[in-house]
Design a protein around this motif. Structure first.
Motif, PDB file in Angstrom:
ATOM      1  N   GLY A 157      14.266  -2.677  20.530  1.00 33.85           N
ATOM      2  CA  GLY A 157      13.462  -1.926  19.882  1.00 33.85           C
ATOM      3  C   GLY A 157      12.072  -2.322  19.064  1.00 33.85           C
ATOM      4  N   ALA A 158      11.902  -1.696  17.934  1.00 27.92           N
ATOM      5  CA  ALA A 158      10.734  -1.898  17.236  1.00 27.92           C
ATOM      6  C   ALA A 158      10.926  -1.831  15.717  1.00 27.92           C
ATOM      7  CB  ALA A 158       9.497  -1.187  17.627  1.00 27.92           C
ATOM      8  N   VAL A 159      10.152  -2.500  14.988  1.00 26.70           N
ATOM      9  CA  VAL A 159      10.201  -2.493  13.336  1.00 26.70           C
ATOM     10  C   VAL A 159       8.764  -2.152  13.057  1.00 26.70           C
ATOM     11  CG1 VAL A 159      10.623  -3.641  11.290  1.00 26.70           C
ATOM     12  CG2 VAL A 159      12.253  -4.000  13.001  1.00 26.70           C
ATOM     13  N   LEU A 160       8.603  -0.986  12.507  1.00 30.48           N
ATOM     14  CA  LEU A 160       7.343  -0.419  12.230  1.00 30.48           C
ATOM     15  C   LEU A 160       7.117  -0.650  10.648  1.00 30.48           C
ATOM     16  CD1 LEU A 160       7.058   2.695  14.188  1.00 30.48           C
ATOM     17  CD2 LEU A 160       6.886   0.275  14.998  1.00 30.48           C
ATOM     18  N   LEU A 161       6.133  -1.350  10.172  1.00 28.88           N
ATOM     19  CA  LEU A 161       5.747  -1.584   8.631  1.00 28.88           C
ATOM     20  C   LEU A 161       4.572  -0.625   8.373  1.00 28.88           C
ATOM     21  CD1 LEU A 161       6.309  -5.552   8.434  1.00 28.88           C
ATOM     22  CD2 LEU A 161       7.949  -3.777   8.025  1.00 28.88           C
ATOM     23  N   VAL A 162       4.544   0.158   7.596  1.00 28.19           N
ATOM     24  CA  VAL A 162       3.663   1.222   7.492  1.00 28.19           C
ATOM     25  C   VAL A 162       3.103   1.135   6.294  1.00 28.19           C
ATOM     26  CG1 VAL A 162       2.956   3.615   7.385  1.00 28.19           C
ATOM     27  CG2 VAL A 162       4.708   2.849   9.077  1.00 28.19           C
ATOM     28  N   PRO A 163       1.956   0.434   5.702  1.00 28.97           N
ATOM     29  CA  PRO A 163       1.121   0.130   4.528  1.00 28.97           C
ATOM     30  C   PRO A 163       0.793   1.408   3.975  1.00 28.97           C
ATOM     31  CG  PRO A 163      -0.301  -0.458   6.267  1.00 28.97           C
ATOM     32  CD  PRO A 163       1.121  -0.215   6.832  1.00 28.97           C
ATOM     33  N   GLN A 164       0.826   1.431   2.452  1.00 29.51           N
ATOM     34  CA  GLN A 164       0.360   2.602   1.779  1.00 29.51           C
ATOM     35  C   GLN A 164      -1.078   2.715   2.228  1.00 29.51           C
ATOM     36  OE1 GLN A 164       1.622   4.898   0.100  1.00 29.51           O
ATOM     37  NE2 GLN A 164       3.675   4.470  -0.506  1.00 29.51           N
ATOM     38  N   LYS A 165      -1.441   4.083   2.428  1.00 24.92           N
ATOM     39  CA  LYS A 165      -3.133   4.116   2.842  1.00 24.92           C
ATOM     40  C   LYS A 165      -3.795   4.459   1.672  1.00 24.92           C
ATOM     41  CE  LYS A 165      -5.549   6.324   6.602  1.00 24.92           C
ATOM     42  NZ  LYS A 165      -5.293   7.405   7.659  1.00 24.92           N
ATOM     43  N   PRO A 166      -4.805   4.012   1.352  1.00 27.15           N
ATOM     44  CA  PRO A 166      -5.771   4.560   0.001  1.00 27.15           C
ATOM     45  C   PRO A 166      -5.768   5.966   0.262  1.00 27.15           C
ATOM     46  CG  PRO A 166      -6.841   2.838   1.447  1.00 27.15           C
ATOM     47  CD  PRO A 166      -5.680   3.323   2.226  1.00 27.15           C
ATOM     48  N   THR A 167      -5.819   6.504  -0.993  1.00 29.16           N
ATOM     49  CA  THR A 167      -5.621   8.047  -1.350  1.00 29.16           C
ATOM     50  C   THR A 167      -6.921   8.295  -2.190  1.00 29.16           C
ATOM     51  OG1 THR A 167      -4.591   7.715  -3.702  1.00 29.16           O
ATOM     52  CG2 THR A 167      -3.017   7.914  -1.632  1.00 29.16           C
ATOM     53  N   ILE A 200     -10.636   2.898  -1.519  1.00 32.46           N
ATOM     54  CA  ILE A 200     -10.154   1.671  -1.327  1.00 32.46           C
ATOM     55  C   ILE A 200      -8.946   1.331  -2.087  1.00 32.46           C
ATOM     56  CG2 ILE A 200     -12.396   0.921  -1.042  1.00 32.46           C
ATOM     57  CD1 ILE A 200     -12.299  -0.480  -3.806  1.00 32.46           C
ATOM     58  N   ARG A 201      -8.140   0.270  -1.602  1.00 28.06           N
ATOM     59  CA  ARG A 201      -6.844   0.053  -2.293  1.00 28.06           C
ATOM     60  C   ARG A 201      -6.558  -1.454  -2.393  1.00 28.06           C
ATOM     61  NH1 ARG A 201      -2.297   3.374  -3.050  1.00 28.06           N
ATOM     62  NH2 ARG A 201      -0.435   2.288  -3.603  1.00 28.06           N
ATOM     63  N   LEU A 202      -6.216  -2.107  -3.169  1.00 31.61           N
ATOM     64  CA  LEU A 202      -6.234  -3.621  -3.336  1.00 31.61           C
ATOM     65  C   LEU A 202      -4.866  -4.019  -3.854  1.00 31.61           C
ATOM     66  CD1 LEU A 202      -9.224  -2.968  -4.626  1.00 31.61           C
ATOM     67  CD2 LEU A 202      -9.638  -5.334  -4.119  1.00 31.61           C
ATOM     68  N   GLY A 203      -4.248  -4.973  -3.329  1.00 27.55           N
ATOM     69  CA  GLY A 203      -2.840  -5.355  -3.604  1.00 27.55           C
ATOM     70  C   GLY A 203      -2.568  -7.051  -3.581  1.00 27.55           C
ATOM     71  N   VAL A 204      -1.779  -7.424  -4.550  1.00 28.61           N
ATOM     72  CA  VAL A 204      -1.394  -8.937  -4.633  1.00 28.61           C
ATOM     73  C   VAL A 204       0.161  -8.826  -4.773  1.00 28.61           C
ATOM     74  CG1 VAL A 204      -2.039  -9.039  -6.934  1.00 28.61           C
ATOM     75  CG2 VAL A 204      -1.788 -11.210  -5.579  1.00 28.61           C
ATOM     76  N   ASP A 205       0.865  -9.739  -4.032  1.00 26.09           N
ATOM     77  CA  ASP A 205       2.356  -9.999  -4.135  1.00 26.09           C
ATOM     78  C   ASP A 205       2.413 -11.544  -4.286  1.00 26.09           C
ATOM     79  OD1 ASP A 205       4.952  -9.968  -4.289  1.00 26.09           O
ATOM     80  OD2 ASP A 205       5.175  -9.434  -2.314  1.00 26.09           O
ATOM     81  N   ARG A 206       2.960 -11.963  -5.338  1.00 27.51           N
ATOM     82  CA  ARG A 206       2.958 -13.372  -5.831  1.00 27.51           C
ATOM     83  C   ARG A 206       4.296 -13.689  -6.157  1.00 27.51           C
ATOM     84  NH1 ARG A 206       3.170 -18.390  -5.055  1.00 27.51           N
ATOM     85  NH2 ARG A 206       2.548 -19.900  -6.722  1.00 27.51           N
ATOM     86  N   GLN A 207       5.117 -14.362  -5.502  1.00 28.39           N
ATOM     87  CA  GLN A 207       6.430 -15.076  -5.739  1.00 28.39           C
ATOM     88  C   GLN A 207       7.061 -16.364  -5.436  1.00 28.39           C
ATOM     89  OE1 GLN A 207      11.232 -13.126  -4.660  1.00 28.39           O
ATOM     90  NE2 GLN A 207       9.564 -12.561  -3.422  1.00 28.39           N
ATOM     91  N   THR A 208       7.691 -16.746  -6.581  1.00 28.65           N
ATOM     92  CA  THR A 208       8.235 -18.226  -6.535  1.00 28.65           C
ATOM     93  C   THR A 208       9.670 -17.921  -6.964  1.00 28.65           C
ATOM     94  OG1 THR A 208       7.512 -18.796  -8.770  1.00 28.65           O
ATOM     95  CG2 THR A 208       6.144 -19.098  -7.266  1.00 28.65           C
TER      96      THR A 208
END
Length: 823
Positions: A157-167, A200-208
């Motif tokens: 099968g397949a796993v599709l990750l669909v990012p949020q598109k700029p609005t 445009i859309r900017l994102g950051v994810d920081r995890q420890t």
């Protein structure tokens, strides 16, 4: 490197030229139903004749899904191979797994582009790595072969990750999380409509997060299974004209952790080498289920990935759309670990000594994997007036090449090394007398192996698929894809043996065939004398025939037949088992999708399937010659080999089962979601190749048994209740999910009594309060593995006399605070 820069520049230039154009306003979608892209176009979930599970970003957040392993917990039919930890997890779907250096059997796509290639000593890349599950529109898990529209290597099968598109709205959020094991996570996203024609859309994810596996040896890191990543994403949409859109995504992820560590738990061969040492190591970790004993001072797992994706969509007319999707990515991994969990502990030594046992460290290049991937796909999507016929025609090109020089891994067996890269090592035979004079493994000499490789992949595909409405209720879909694959590998593998003291003697790892070979001095001076080149090519068609019938608007019945194909490949660092061919599956499926409205609302989807799996790629273990066999059968044992593993074609299997996805809202406020999968897998027969020279046998799963990682029953039950409060208070939701899966077959290389994985069950709870007091604040609490269940995810048996396992996560709890703008 020059090619990398050219491709990157082309992608970036395409976007920034687009950004300056004037365009029309985007039209907002008015359909409130779930929209998916399982057939490369936007459709209602309930109208797609594919068994699939879909998670929105809010559902991912509520369930605290932050890794591939978390996703499999909640998805029927989906399991994961966590052999090398959560960062290198590979998906297994409907019994189709990825073993060792084989290509994935479940394709992972981000923004319609396949995950970057990666092939190394351990499973890595090719999937959903750290930071993949933030700021998404949804995740779609497609079950069954997807070989027509998504290509080879999607047999499961397949796993599709669909990012949020700029609005077109000014919006965003900042979210912080804290929890046990020093969990700290910060997410921030901002969406900016720069112009009417540019968003445009900017994102950051920081995890420890600290590791939950505690290292009791005092050597190396204090814990394992930690989290430490940063993920960055930039996306933009530019409307060039009312009918021409350019969508650009740039992402970067970097992870730097201590890696994962198996826990040795039993001496499976009490008379084998170092039995007393193994028993002492097990005793040292008996204080707690999550105690492990590491022997590698610099244990670590460092990976990085960056990717550029550019999609241009031209609506040439009301009935024709042309889309071009281009991407370039680079993936790097540097792994240093005791891959079987043997620390090399020596009881009674003063000071306490820890030796290399079976270890991997990056070679001279600094990377155990370093691979680039370029893809180019051109699609034509069309329909006839009245939508009687809809169709897609496409061409696909994928080129994957090594970055720089060789990717390299160096491992040591039964050595103590001051500097393994400079061969400053000492044979440890004389340091253990538990097995008689000399004390080493059946007379084997301690050694350090250097495995260098360059891999190149080329994939070319052409496809066509169309759906024709015979009546307003009855449709037929047919698709065909032709795929050509070419994989090549250049290996440079040699070994430093330490037959006496500290002086290494060099030899080529692969005795036949060699480019030149030579004496110890010659090989040390010129390792290219050990070069080995292997190529595998294959050309295969895949197809789909589907009939679906809608007796009513909310009922879809379908039946389909599909052919799936997974490419062959090479591993030039696996002596005697360097190449393997493609495998195929014939898949038959019937299903129904229903939805109902009124006082009680919900959906009920069911699918039944049967797969005939042939030329199966099996992981094959090798049994090396013993010292006694070296004397009695010298022709078969020209050198003392170390047990290893490789891939060989030779399996025939059947896979059948039933899947159910259902959701019901019995009354206002309460929603129940149920997912269930029944799997019946059987390895019908095996035809093995001859054992490579230097080995006396090959080990595989026994025919008649199930395939690995295929629990007979797996289900999840989720209940969400929204408190009946006034809107001015906000929305408070209590959620609980219980998951269960039966015992499943794990690894055939383990001792027989440890080959089966135990049943798994989890209870997870969450509380979410959105729009607190009608303000822009959300609060969340979550607890996973509430009851502190303990089970292992994989066993790691091998020929050195012990078994180890991968422990599951302990109870994790935390809290989230989110501030959102513009919602």
């Amino acid at each position: 490197m020059k090619k990398s820069l050219i491709r990157s520049a082309c992608l970036a230039t395409t976007f920034f030229v687009s950004a300056g154009a004037v365009a029309a306003q985007a039209q907002e979608a008015g359909d409130a139903d779930i929209v998916v892209t399982a057939r490369r176009v936007e459709e209602r979930l309930q109208d797609v004749p594919i068994s699939m599970t879909v998670f929105s970003q809010q559902q991912l957040t509520n369930r605290n899904i932050v890794s591939a392993g978390d996703l499999s917990t909640y998805t029927p039919s989906l399991t994961t191979n966590s052999r090398f930890g959560s960062e290198s997890t590979s998906f297994a779907l409907r019994g189709f797994t990825q073993e060792g250096p084989t290509s994935p059997s479940v394709g992972v796509y981000f923004a319609e582009v396949v995950a970057p290639r990666a092939q190394g000593t351990v499973t890595s890349g090719n999937g959903a790595g750290p930071g993949a599950f933030f700021d998404l529109q949804n995740v779609q898990v497609l079950k069954g072969p997807q070989g027509t529209l998504f290509g080879r290597n999607t047999t499961g099968g397949a796993v599709l990750l669909v990012p949020q598109k700029p609005t077109g709205s000014l919006e965003g959020y900042v979210e912080g999380s804290v929890g046990n094991y020093d969990l700290r996570r910060l997410q921030a996203v901002v969406n900016i409509p720069v112009l009417d024609s540019l968003r445009i859309r900017l994102g950051v994810d920081r995890q420890t997060r600290g590791g939950y596996l505690r290292n009791v040896s005092g050597v190396g890191p204090g814990n394992f299974a930690d989290v430490n990543y940063t993920a960055l994403r930039f996306s933009a949409v530019a409307d060039l004209t009312p009918n021409l859109e350019n969508y650009f995504v740039a992402s970067y992820t970097r992870s730097n952790t201590n890696g994962f560590y198996p826990k040795m738990f039993v001496v499976s061969n009490p008379t084998g080498y170092r039995a007393a040492n193994y028993a002492a190591q097990i005793a040292s970790t008996s204080g707690d289920y999550y105690d492990v004993s590491n022997g590698l001072p610099n244990a670590s797992h460092r990976s990085s990935q960056w990717q550029l994706i550019n999609t241009t969509t031209w609506r040439a007319s009301d009935t024709i759309t042309i889309k071009n999707i281009a991407s370039y990515a680079e993936f790097r991994l540097a792994e240093a670990s005791n891959i079987y969990g043997d620390s090399g502990y020596e009881p009674g030594s003063s000071p306490a000594a820890y030796n290399y046992a079976i270890t991997i460290v990056p070679g001279a290049s600094g990377n155990t994997v370093a691979q680039s991937t370029f893809t180019e796909e051109l699609q034509l999507q069309g329909r006839t007036p009245g939508d009687r016929l809809t169709y897609q025609i496409g061409a696909y090109l994928e080129l994957s090449e090594p970055i720089g020089g060789f990717q390299a891994a160096q491992n040591a067996q039964f050595l103590r090394c001051v500097d393994i890269l400079r061969f400053q090592c000492e044979d440890v035979r004389g340091r253990n007398t538990s097995n008689g004079a000399g004390g080493n493994l059946e007379g084997r000499v301690g050694s350090s192996s250097i495995s260098q490789a360059k891999y190149r992949f080329r994939n070319l595909g052409f496809y066509v698929q169309g759906t024709y409405k015979l009546t307003d209720s009855l449709s037929v879909t047919a698709g065909l894809r032709y795929t050509s694959d070419l994989t090549s590998g250049l290996g440079e593998s040699y070994k430093a043996n330490f037959p006496a003291g500290n002086t290494p003697v060099f030899s080529c790892t692969n005795p036949v065939p060699l480019v030149q070979g030579g004496t110890s001095a010659q090989i040390l001076a010129d390792p290219t004398r050990c070069d080995l080149l292997r190529r595998v090519s294959s050309q295969k068609p895949t197809w789909l025939i589907d009939v679906d019938y809608k007796p009513a608007e909310d009922i879809l019945l379908y039946a389909k037949y599909a052919r799936g194909y997974r490419q062959g490949s090479v591993n030039v660092n696996s002596y005697g088992l360097e190449t393997w061919g493609p495998e195929k599956v014939e898949s038959y499926e019937v299903g129904a999708k229903t939805s109902f409205r009124g006082a009680v609302r919900g959906t009920f989807n069911v699918a039944a399937f049967y797969n005939d799996f042939s030329n199966q790629q099996l992981q094959v273990g090798t049994v090396a010659c013993t010292a006694a066999e070296l004397v009695t059968n010298p022709a078969q044992c020209p050198f003392l080999a170390v047990p290893t593993a490789g891939i060989a074609n030779g399996g025939k299997s059947t896979i059948k089962g039933v899947e159910v996805d259902a959701s019901i809202t019995p009354f206002t406020g309460l929603t129940l979601d149920v997912g269930y999968a029944y799997l019946d897998t059987k390895l019908k027969s095996i035809t093995l190749p001859a054992a490579p020279v230097g080995f006396t046998a090959l080990t595989v799963p026994a025919p008649g048994g199930p395939l690995p990682l295929t629990p007979r029953n797996k289900y999840s039950i989720t209940a969400n209740y929204v408190l009946p409060l006034d809107e001015s208070v906000g929305r408070i939701t209590f959620g609980a999910t219980f998951t269960h899966q039966d015992s499943s077959f794990g690894s055939p290389s383990s001792a027989p009594q440890y080959q089966w994985l135990p049943p798994q069950k989890n209870l997870n709870l969450n509380l979410n309060w959105t729009d607190v007091m009608d303000g822009p604040i959300d609060v969340g609490l979550f607890v996973t593995n509430v009851t502190k269940e303990r089970f292992y995810l994989m066993t790691l048996g091998q020929s050195f006399g012990f078994d180890a396992f991968i422990p599951n996560q302990p109870r994790m709890l935390g809290a989230r605070l989110k501030y959102h703008l513009g919602r």
